[in-house]
Write a protein that holds these residues in place. Structure first.
Motif, PDB file in Angstrom:
ATOM      1  N   LEU A  27       0.833  -1.203   0.000  1.00 13.42           N
ATOM      2  CA  LEU A  27       0.000   0.000   0.000  1.00 13.42           C
ATOM      3  C   LEU A  27       0.870   1.257   0.000  1.00 13.42           C
ATOM      4  N   ARG A  30       2.022   2.171  -3.313  1.00 12.71           N
ATOM      5  CA  ARG A  30       0.942   2.718  -4.127  1.00 12.71           C
ATOM      6  C   ARG A  30       0.483   4.086  -3.618  1.00 12.71           C
ATOM      7  N   GLY A  31       1.249   4.644  -2.679  1.00 11.26           N
ATOM      8  CA  GLY A  31       0.976   5.992  -2.210  1.00 11.26           C
ATOM      9  C   GLY A  31       0.125   6.101  -0.971  1.00 11.26           C
ATOM     10  N   LEU A  32      -0.218   4.965  -0.351  1.00 14.41           N
ATOM     11  CA  LEU A  32      -1.018   5.007   0.864  1.00 14.41           C
ATOM     12  C   LEU A  32      -0.135   4.591   2.038  1.00 14.41           C
ATOM     13  N   GLU A  33       0.452   5.560   2.690  1.00 14.51           N
ATOM     14  CA  GLU A  33       1.376   5.278   3.790  1.00 14.51           C
ATOM     15  C   GLU A  33       0.887   5.997   5.038  1.00 14.51           C
ATOM     16  N   VAL A  34       0.850   5.250   6.148  1.00 16.92           N
ATOM     17  CA  VAL A  34       0.341   5.777   7.409  1.00 16.92           C
ATOM     18  C   VAL A  34       1.412   5.604   8.477  1.00 16.92           C
ATOM     19  N   TYR A 307      -6.154  -5.620  -4.960  1.00 12.06           N
ATOM     20  CA  TYR A 307      -5.897  -4.213  -5.288  1.00 12.06           C
ATOM     21  C   TYR A 307      -6.599  -3.783  -6.577  1.00 12.06           C
ATOM     22  N   VAL A 312      -7.202   1.442  -4.452  1.00 11.50           N
ATOM     23  CA  VAL A 312      -6.313   2.116  -3.510  1.00 11.50           C
ATOM     24  C   VAL A 312      -6.518   3.624  -3.602  1.00 11.50           C
ATOM     25  N   GLU A 313      -6.842   4.108  -4.792  1.00  9.87           N
ATOM     26  CA  GLU A 313      -7.125   5.545  -4.941  1.00  9.87           C
ATOM     27  C   GLU A 313      -8.329   5.937  -4.104  1.00  9.87           C
ATOM     28  N   LYS A 316      -7.410   6.255  -0.449  1.00  8.38           N
ATOM     29  CA  LYS A 316      -6.670   7.463  -0.111  1.00  8.38           C
ATOM     30  C   LYS A 316      -7.567   8.665   0.200  1.00  8.38           C
ATOM     31  N   THR A 317      -8.867   8.527  -0.086  1.00  9.65           N
ATOM     32  CA  THR A 317      -9.744   9.692   0.034  1.00  9.65           C
ATOM     33  C   THR A 317     -10.135  10.023   1.470  1.00  9.65           C
ATOM     34  N   ALA A 322      -9.874   4.264   4.081  1.00 11.92           N
ATOM     35  CA  ALA A 322      -8.641   3.482   4.242  1.00 11.92           C
ATOM     36  C   ALA A 322      -8.871   2.277   5.147  1.00 11.92           C
TER      37      ALA A 322
END
Length: 360
Positions: A27, A30-34, A307, A312-313, A316-317, A322
């Motif tokens: 994730l 793919r730009g989803l980092e927490v 995925y 995943v987009e 991200k919203t 998430a």
């Protein structure tokens, strides 16, 4: 002997943590980092050390089940019967997942579909190594490879099965003094780890897997001992569990020490008279343990499908999106792993081992 439910449950949690760790990495790519607290990360998202648990746990269980076959000597019949049972356990699902990955790669290349890391990394010339489960054995092999990276540990496990009968036979003379070979193995393991990085293939992967597998085998000699009985008490089991948890909380990386920290807990879980054993032996944990091989071996493929079903987009919203996406990915992987366990792994094992059972 009867299955020790708590050991199966421990394997289930370990497989789930491997899946969670890789999912977090995927994730993030793919730009989803927490941002996650370091303690949570080390306890529930550090997948590498869970594989070390697999190795020592596997050696422990193999010794409990099969040591009587080889303590009195080595026979060709027993040796090949043992290997037949083990290949029946690990090969069918390994080949099934590999064939699905091959089909996916071929379809992507024919259709010209874009993938996250590209399909050119898949080398068809290495497929025989993967089919024979030898791809992680040496420096001239494919290592983890791109086809199904988690299968590197299955390759090392397969090698450990060839060594297992000789290990049991060679250490049988020390059955009255089980602590001596255990202490020797601990010293050897730490000495090897001080010189060799705990890697995924070749000398690094083989050393990692065989040393911890051997430690598990030798720990089984304490089964039924006074040490084991004390570890199965309320105090002993609590301390064994705390030892592993605190060790994970403090360790930045994996290493032979993970096997050493796990070993006392394995003995503690061999009785259902303590809280850790009851937790790991509960119905949900036991079920996770039953499907753990499917989760572990299939989660790379299963998540790559997830995925494409769960955007995943979209995840991200917002925070709720998430969380919902992560829960859906978990549900999908566990669901597909359940199907692969009942319709591939279990029937394949029964067929190759000579047993026939009706699918539940």
């Amino acid at each position: 002997m009867n299955e020790i439910r708590a050991l199966t449950g421990l394997r289930g949690l370990a497989a789930l943590i491997v899946f969670w760790g890789h999912t977090r990495e995927a994730l993030a790519s793919r730009g989803l980092e927490v941002e996650i607290p370091l303690l949570i990360e080390r306890l529930f998202l550090a997948g590498g050390r869970q594989v070390d648990i697999f190795f020592v746990l596997s050696g422990f269980i193999m010794a409990l089940i099969y040591r009587s076959w080889f303590t009195g000597g080595l026979s060709r019949t027993a040796y090949f019967q043992f290997l037949r049972r083990r290949v029946a356990r690990i090969w069918p699902l390994h080949v099934f997942i590999l064939l699905l990955v091959i089909a996916t790669v071929v379809a992507s290349q024919i259709a010209g579909l874009k993938t996250n890391h590209g399909t050119e990394r898949f080398d068809y010339a290495t497929l025989p190594q993967h089919l024979l489960m030898v791809h992680a054995w040496g420096p001239f092999m494919d290592g983890p490879g791109a086809w199904n990276p988690p299968s590197w540990s299955v390759s090392i496990e397969w090698l450990a099965y060839f060594v297992f009968p000789f290990l049991i036979w060679g250490t049988a003379r020390w059955s009255t003094r089980p602590w001596l070979p255990i202490i020797a193995m601990v010293v050897i393991g730490f000495a090897l780890n001080s010189q060799i990085f705990w890697g995924l293939s070749g000398i690094e992967g083989v050393t990692r897997g065989l040393s911890q597998f051997a430690l598990g085998c030798l720990m089984a000699n304490l089964y039924g001992s006074r040490t084991a009985e004390w570890l199965q008490t309320r105090l002993g089991s609590t301390l064994a569990m705390l030892l592993l948890v605190v060790g994970f909380a403090l360790l930045p990386e994996t290493g032979f020490i993970v096997g050493v920290l796990t070993a006392p807990l394995l003995l503690a879980l061999c009785s259902d008279s303590n809280a850790p054993a009851r937790f790991f032996g509960s119905k949900p944990m036991f079920f996770l343990g039953e499907i753990s091989y499917s989760i572990y071996l299939g989660h790379f493929l299963f998540t790559s499908i997830a995925y494409r079903l769960i955007s995943v987009e979209w995840m991200k919203t917002g925070v709720l999106e998430a969380v919902a996406g992560v829960l859906l990915i978990n549900a999908f992987v566990i669901g597909v792993s359940t199907l692969s366990y009942y319709f591939v792994e279990q029937p394949g094992r029964d067929l190759l081992s000579g047993r026939r059972k009706r699918v539940a």
